[in-house]
Write a protein that holds these residues in place. Structure first.
Motif, PDB file in Angstrom:
ATOM      1  N   GLN A 212       0.836  -1.199   0.000  1.00  8.19           N
ATOM      2  CA  GLN A 212       0.000   0.000   0.000  1.00  8.19           C
ATOM      3  C   GLN A 212       0.869   1.247   0.000  1.00  8.19           C
ATOM      4  OE1 GLN A 212      -2.506  -0.423   3.501  1.00  8.19           O
ATOM      5  NE2 GLN A 212      -4.200  -1.257   2.271  1.00  8.19           N
TER       6      GLN A 212
ATOM      7  N   TRP B 165      -3.819   0.637  -3.064  1.00  8.11           N
ATOM      8  CA  TRP B 165      -3.073  -0.613  -3.237  1.00  8.11           C
ATOM      9  C   TRP B 165      -2.148  -0.503  -4.440  1.00  8.11           C
ATOM     10  CZ3 TRP B 165      -3.115  -4.136   0.487  1.00  8.11           C
ATOM     11  CH2 TRP B 165      -4.206  -4.207   1.354  1.00  8.11           C
TER      12      TRP B 165
ATOM     13  N   ARG C  80       2.468  -4.667   3.452  1.00  8.31           N
ATOM     14  CA  ARG C  80       1.454  -5.182   4.375  1.00  8.31           C
ATOM     15  C   ARG C  80       1.798  -6.634   4.727  1.00  8.31           C
ATOM     16  NH1 ARG C  80      -3.649  -3.202   4.750  1.00  8.31           N
ATOM     17  NH2 ARG C  80      -3.805  -4.952   6.209  1.00  8.31           N
TER      18      ARG C  80
ATOM     19  N   ASP D 123       1.112  -8.316   7.284  1.00  9.56           N
ATOM     20  CA  ASP D 123       0.028  -9.062   7.908  1.00  9.56           C
ATOM     21  C   ASP D 123      -0.956  -9.641   6.888  1.00  9.56           C
ATOM     22  OD1 ASP D 123      -0.598  -6.318   7.371  1.00  9.56           O
ATOM     23  OD2 ASP D 123      -2.508  -6.641   8.407  1.00  9.56           O
ATOM     24  N   ALA D 124      -0.936  -9.124   5.645  1.00 10.87           N
ATOM     25  CA  ALA D 124      -1.885  -9.584   4.625  1.00 10.87           C
ATOM     26  C   ALA D 124      -1.261 -10.555   3.637  1.00 10.87           C
ATOM     27  CB  ALA D 124      -2.463  -8.387   3.874  1.00 10.87           C
TER      28      ALA D 124
ATOM     29  N   ASP E 290       2.179 -12.456   8.731  1.00 11.35           N
ATOM     30  CA  ASP E 290       3.563 -12.017   8.548  1.00 11.35           C
ATOM     31  C   ASP E 290       4.462 -13.223   8.297  1.00 11.35           C
ATOM     32  OD1 ASP E 290       6.048 -10.867   8.588  1.00 11.35           O
ATOM     33  OD2 ASP E 290       5.663  -9.634  10.353  1.00 11.35           O
TER      34      ASP E 290
END
Length: 467
Positions: free
Chosen positions: A64, A103, A161, A163-164, A210
């Motif tokens: 992002q 994004w 990102r 975590d994604a 992650d």
């Protein structure tokens, strides 16, 4: 046909060329049956799972970026809330700067180490009279990702990102996933889901979170498939071992195996593909899945060597040679008779040999090639031999025709069984037949039997009477 031997040779040659027409028609029938068989194989294979191409796994890390975007907005009157207009009645616009998060293209990470072991077992499925080989594959993968190199892929103010992050693995059809499907990360099971896509992509995906700190990945899949099994070399160092109980592999794709062992009980092959052999980066901001699947995937075709349709088609191609040799034998046997074979009789012999090809295909679809060839060739040999005895009135010379036919169809069987030596066998047989013909006709008077016209002598004047 009662003229000179040379004239009969010419007529028989023309009849031999004409026999190409029924052989072409027979070949068309064989092709139509072959296409029918192929359609059945494709249909059954698709229902079972189809040809499988495995590409992945690939780690996808979203990115992002927060940007300032200048937009034009209409100005409203604070007191009334109405849109302000200029003297012409047009809305008054003002530039407004808005901060928003968008994004960017994701980071695609291929495995560093990619070890794959695939074991397949085959079985036969049936559709009408056709047998279709299919397979079940157990796929074990072990891999890891160079997560320490991901940070360098970010540009400017982009934010990774972590975590994604998620993992994807593409296959040809999710309907092929009939067995186990497990993903383990550092000994812990991770849930996997079917890959949702509006395009033609199929496969599975898993949310990882992650990935930094994740070291050992392993995946097990059970796949159904037919005809082809391939895998893309996505790892920086790819090592693949493929074993099967299928005895007729045809290795295909972007890379041939480093080594293979093929026996009547199956085969085993190994590939080792370094990253320098690929034309793809290890980490990128583009998805190269299609390129890997279409250009670099390698594997095996579950090939049926020399099936009876191929053999029948080759028999039709060699048919003109065997018809010519049969015609030549008949011609040489009765070359000195006063009642040689008629052109219609030659045509009947040629048609019987053309029908042999159709008989062989029809019976082979039911009882297999070997038995079908034996029955069809025996029927054809007996038919032509009996025709030589009763129709051509060859008498004891019929045994020569019989022996020649047995030799011809024995040689044809060897030609059809061995694709490597078919040309040398066929050309050698033709040469021997030609040499034998030249030897047997070495003293032949090719003009004998021609209707010679007597020369007209010039009339001599009557003798002058003596004085």
């Amino acid at each position: 046909m009662r003229r000179s031997l040379g004239f009969r040779f010419l007529i028989v040659g023309i009849l031999t060329i004409l026999m190409v027409i029924p052989l072409i028609l027979a070949s068309e029938v064989i092709n139509s049956r072959k296409n029918y068989s192929r359609d059945a194989m494709v249909e059954v294979g698709r229902e079972w799972g189809g040809a499988q191409v495995i590409s992945g796994p690939i780690l996808v890390v979203p990115v992002q970026e927060t940007i300032d975007r200048v937009v034009q907005e209409q100005v409203t009157d604070p007191a009334t809330g109405n849109i302000q207009t200029d003297g012409n009645g047009n809305p008054v616009l003002q530039s407004v700067t808005k901060r928003e998060t968008v994004w960017r293209s994701s980071i695609y990470v291929n495995p560093d180490r990619f070890d794959v072991t695939i074991d397949t077992t085959t079985e036969m499925r049936h559709r009408g009279i056709f047998n279709v080989p299919v397979y079940r594959a157990d796929v074990d993968m072990a891999f890891d990702f160079p997560t320490d190199q991901i940070e360098a892929q970010a540009r400017g103010q982009e934010v990774i990102r972590w975590d994604a992050a998620y993992l994807i693995l593409n296959i040809s059809s999710n309907a092929a996933l009939r067995g186990v499907a497990e993903l383990t990360v550092d000994g812990e099971d991770v849930a996997i889901e079917p890959l949702a896509s509006a395009g033609n992509s199929a496969g599975i995906t898993a949310d990882l979170g992650d990935p930094r700190g994740m070291e050992a990945f392993s995946m097990r899949l059970g796949l159904n498939g037919a005809q082809t099994l391939k895998i893309a070399p996505v790892g920086r160092q790819t090592a693949v071992t493929l074993a099967s109980d299928w005895p007729h592999p045809s290795f295909t794709g972007g890379f041939l195996p480093d080594g293979s062992t093929i026996t009547d009980d199956g085969f085993e092959a190994t590939w080792t593909i370094p990253h320098l052999a690929r034309t793809l980066p290890q980490l990128s901001r583009e998805d190269y899945t299609d390129a890997m699947r279409n250009q670099m995937a390698f594997g095996v075709d579950y090939y049926e060597p020399n099936d009876f349709y191929q053999k029948a088609f080759r028999a039709a191609k060699y048919g003109i040679l065997f018809i010519a040799l049969t015609f030549l034998t008949v011609l040489l046997i009765d070359r000195h008779t006063t009642r040689p074979a008629h052109p219609v009789q030659y045509i009947l012999i040629g048609l019987s040999q053309t029908t042999f090809v159709l008989l062989m295909v029809a019976y082979a679809e039911q009882i297999g090639f070997g038995t079908a060839y034996l029955l069809s060739s025996a029927a054809t040999i007996i038919l032509i031999t009996m025709f030589g005895w009763f129709g051509l009135k060859l008498g004891a010379r019929t045994s020569v025709l019989f022996v020649m036919l047995v030799v011809l169809y024995a040689v044809l069987y060897l030609i059809l069984q061995s694709t490597d030596y078919a040309l040398i066998a066929g050309s050698t047989l033709a040469f021997i037949a030609l040499a034998a013909t030249m030897w047997m006709t070495r003293d032949e008077d090719w003009y004998a039997g021609e209707d010679a016209r007597p020369l007209r002598r010039k009339k001599e004047p009557p003798p002058t009477p003596a004085p």
